[in-house]
Design a protein around this motif. Structure first.
Motif, short mmCIF file in Angstrom:
data_model
loop_
_atom_site.label_atom_id
_atom_site.label_comp_id
_atom_site.label_asym_id
_atom_site.label_seq_id
_atom_site.Cartn_x
_atom_site.Cartn_y
_atom_site.Cartn_z
N GLU A 43 5.57 -7.71 1.39
CA GLU A 43 5.54 -7.08 2.71
C GLU A 43 4.70 -5.80 2.69
O GLU A 43 3.97 -5.51 3.64
CB GLU A 43 6.96 -6.78 3.18
CG GLU A 43 7.07 -6.15 4.57
CD GLU A 43 6.51 -7.03 5.68
OE1 GLU A 43 6.29 -6.49 6.79
OE2 GLU A 43 6.26 -8.25 5.47
N TYR A 44 4.79 -5.04 1.60
CA TYR A 44 3.96 -3.85 1.48
C TYR A 44 2.48 -4.24 1.45
O TYR A 44 1.65 -3.61 2.12
CB TYR A 44 4.35 -3.07 0.23
CG TYR A 44 3.67 -1.72 0.11
CD1 TYR A 44 3.37 -0.96 1.22
CD2 TYR A 44 3.31 -1.21 -1.13
CE1 TYR A 44 2.75 0.28 1.12
CE2 TYR A 44 2.70 0.03 -1.26
CZ TYR A 44 2.42 0.76 -0.13
OH TYR A 44 1.81 1.99 -0.23
N ARG A 46 1.16 -6.89 2.74
CA ARG A 46 0.78 -7.35 4.08
C ARG A 46 0.51 -6.17 5.01
O ARG A 46 -0.49 -6.15 5.75
CB ARG A 46 1.90 -8.22 4.67
CG ARG A 46 1.54 -8.85 6.01
CD ARG A 46 2.75 -9.47 6.69
NE ARG A 46 3.68 -8.45 7.15
CZ ARG A 46 3.52 -7.73 8.27
NH1 ARG A 46 2.45 -7.90 9.03
NH2 ARG A 46 4.43 -6.86 8.64
N ARG A 47 1.38 -5.17 4.97
CA ARG A 47 1.21 -4.01 5.84
C ARG A 47 -0.04 -3.20 5.45
O ARG A 47 -0.73 -2.67 6.33
CB ARG A 47 2.45 -3.13 5.80
CG ARG A 47 3.68 -3.80 6.42
CD ARG A 47 4.91 -2.91 6.30
NE ARG A 47 6.11 -3.62 6.72
CZ ARG A 47 7.34 -3.10 6.69
NH1 ARG A 47 7.53 -1.86 6.24
NH2 ARG A 47 8.38 -3.81 7.08
N GLN A 51 -2.65 -2.48 8.33
CA GLN A 51 -2.52 -1.17 8.96
C GLN A 51 -3.41 -0.07 8.39
O GLN A 51 -3.71 0.90 9.10
CB GLN A 51 -1.05 -0.70 8.86
CG GLN A 51 -0.06 -1.62 9.53
CD GLN A 51 1.38 -1.20 9.24
OE1 GLN A 51 1.64 -0.18 8.60
NE2 GLN A 51 2.33 -1.99 9.71
N GLN A 282 7.58 2.78 7.51
CA GLN A 282 8.39 1.67 8.02
C GLN A 282 9.36 1.21 6.94
O GLN A 282 8.99 1.03 5.78
CB GLN A 282 7.50 0.49 8.43
CG GLN A 282 6.57 0.77 9.60
CD GLN A 282 5.63 -0.39 9.83
OE1 GLN A 282 4.69 -0.61 9.08
NE2 GLN A 282 5.88 -1.15 10.88
N THR A 290 7.71 1.66 3.41
CA THR A 290 6.28 1.66 3.15
C THR A 290 5.66 2.89 3.81
O THR A 290 6.00 3.24 4.94
CB THR A 290 5.62 0.39 3.68
OG1 THR A 290 5.88 0.26 5.09
CG2 THR A 290 6.17 -0.84 2.97
#
Length: 338
Positions: A43-44, A46-47, A51, A282, A290
């Motif tokens: 997830e990190y 992906r972000r 972002q 987040q 993150t």
């Protein structure tokens, strides 16, 4: 009897409170099994890809994290604290971005009751620490941090900056200064700048810099304040800013903007930390969030910023010698021209 009983109860309460003060609750450290570790890292990554303000380099970092996960390099990081330290170290090894890391917090992010109370901003006068006159009518202001702007901090800023209004020259000490409030930096700049683009038509506000996302969208604008209350030092008298390698964030924005706006300020000391970005945080697990640099400063004069390089002094001297050097420069500027 009644009085004795109440004394006994009071003593027991004091003993109980004292014992509680000596044994604070231990910091939480969330246990992470393999699926949870994989979720956090993926997830990190992906972000980061979605972002980060620098998408190309962020994708390379994200791919590296996924590869490390697949290679089993995070198998020994079985708690939130351990995983945060290892992932942050791996990110920094590829990309020295102070606003991008995996953050561990010692409480449950999902429980508002566990969050520590925010600091009392007025405890140190919002970072506006000291004013004095050094001689030859040279003012000295010491700022330790740039606090958020509200009514109380704006009033404090007006009182603080007004003290220097009648000085012939001004030195502002930003050594070790930081803080996240670029709004406070812009407000204080209002007391030091005037519109110099025209001798006749002068705007009451000056656009200093923006925070811009990866697509070039302006997410925040920073302008001086029209008719900021109190006495102003003005936009022409000699101005010197002291900086060092620990001057960071909003303090750097303050120094960079004043240096670049028609060379309003002379910067004295060592190059600053080089932190021109703002992070988005987040939650990703109970105790991990993150942290990703989502925007970066763009100065209206240079169309650039101080990220990585720091604000470069006009006069490079050690931090310990910066004040004396600025005083000598101020005194020289005030001597009558022959």
């Amino acid at each position: 009897m009644g009085r004795t009983r109440w004394i006994t109860v009071a003593v027991l309460m004091c003993l109980s409170n004292g014992a509680g003060a000596q044994a604070p609750m231990p910091a939480l450290d969330e246990a992470l099994d393999a699926p949870t570790r994989a979720h956090v890292v993926n997830e990190y990554a992906r972000r980061l890809t979605a972002q980060h303000v620098d998408p190309g380099r962020a994708k390379a970092v994200a791919d590296n994290l996924r590869q490390r996960l697949n290679n089993g390099e995070y198998n020994d990081q079985t708690t939130a604290r351990l995983l945060a330290a290892r992932v942050s170290r791996d990110v920094a090894a590829m990309y020295a971005d102070r606003q991008t890391y995996l953050e561990y917090v010692p409480y449950d992010l999902g429980d508002e009751r566990q969050r520590p109370p925010p600091p009392v901003q007025s405890a140190d006068n919002f970072g506006l620490r000291k004013f004095e006159t050094l001689g030859d009518n040279i003012g000295y202001l010491h700022i330790s941090r740039f606090a958020p702007v509200d009514r109380a901090s704006a009033n404090a800023a007006a009182r603080f900056m007004s003290q220097a209004g009648d000085c012939a020259a001004l030195i502002i000490d930003l050594r070790d200064a930081g803080g996240d409030s670029e709004a406070m930096a812009a407000l204080l700049s209002s007391y030091l700048l005037v519109d110099r683009r025209s001798y006749i038509f002068k705007d009451k506000q000056i656009h200093l810099h923006d925070q811009v996302d990866r697509e070039g969208k302006v997410m925040a604008e920073y302008w001086t304040t029209a008719d900021a209350p109190g006495k102003h030092f003005g936009g022409y008298k000699p101005l010197y800013l002291l900086v060092n390698e620990r001057t960071s964030s909003a303090a750097e924005a303050f120094a960079y903007d004043l240096q670049q706006y028609y060379q309003r300020a002379v910067i004295v000391g060592m190059p600053t930390m080089g932190d021109a970005r703002v992070a988005a945080k987040q939650r990703v697990s109970r105790q991990l969030q993150t942290v990703i640099a989502a925007t970066q400063a763009v100065n209206l004069s240079t169309r650039g910023n101080w990220e990585g390089t720091g604000v470069q002094p006009n006069r490079v001297v050690t931090a310990a010698d910066a004040l004396n050097a600025a005083i000598a420069m101020a005194q020289a500027s005030l001597k009558p021209k022959r």
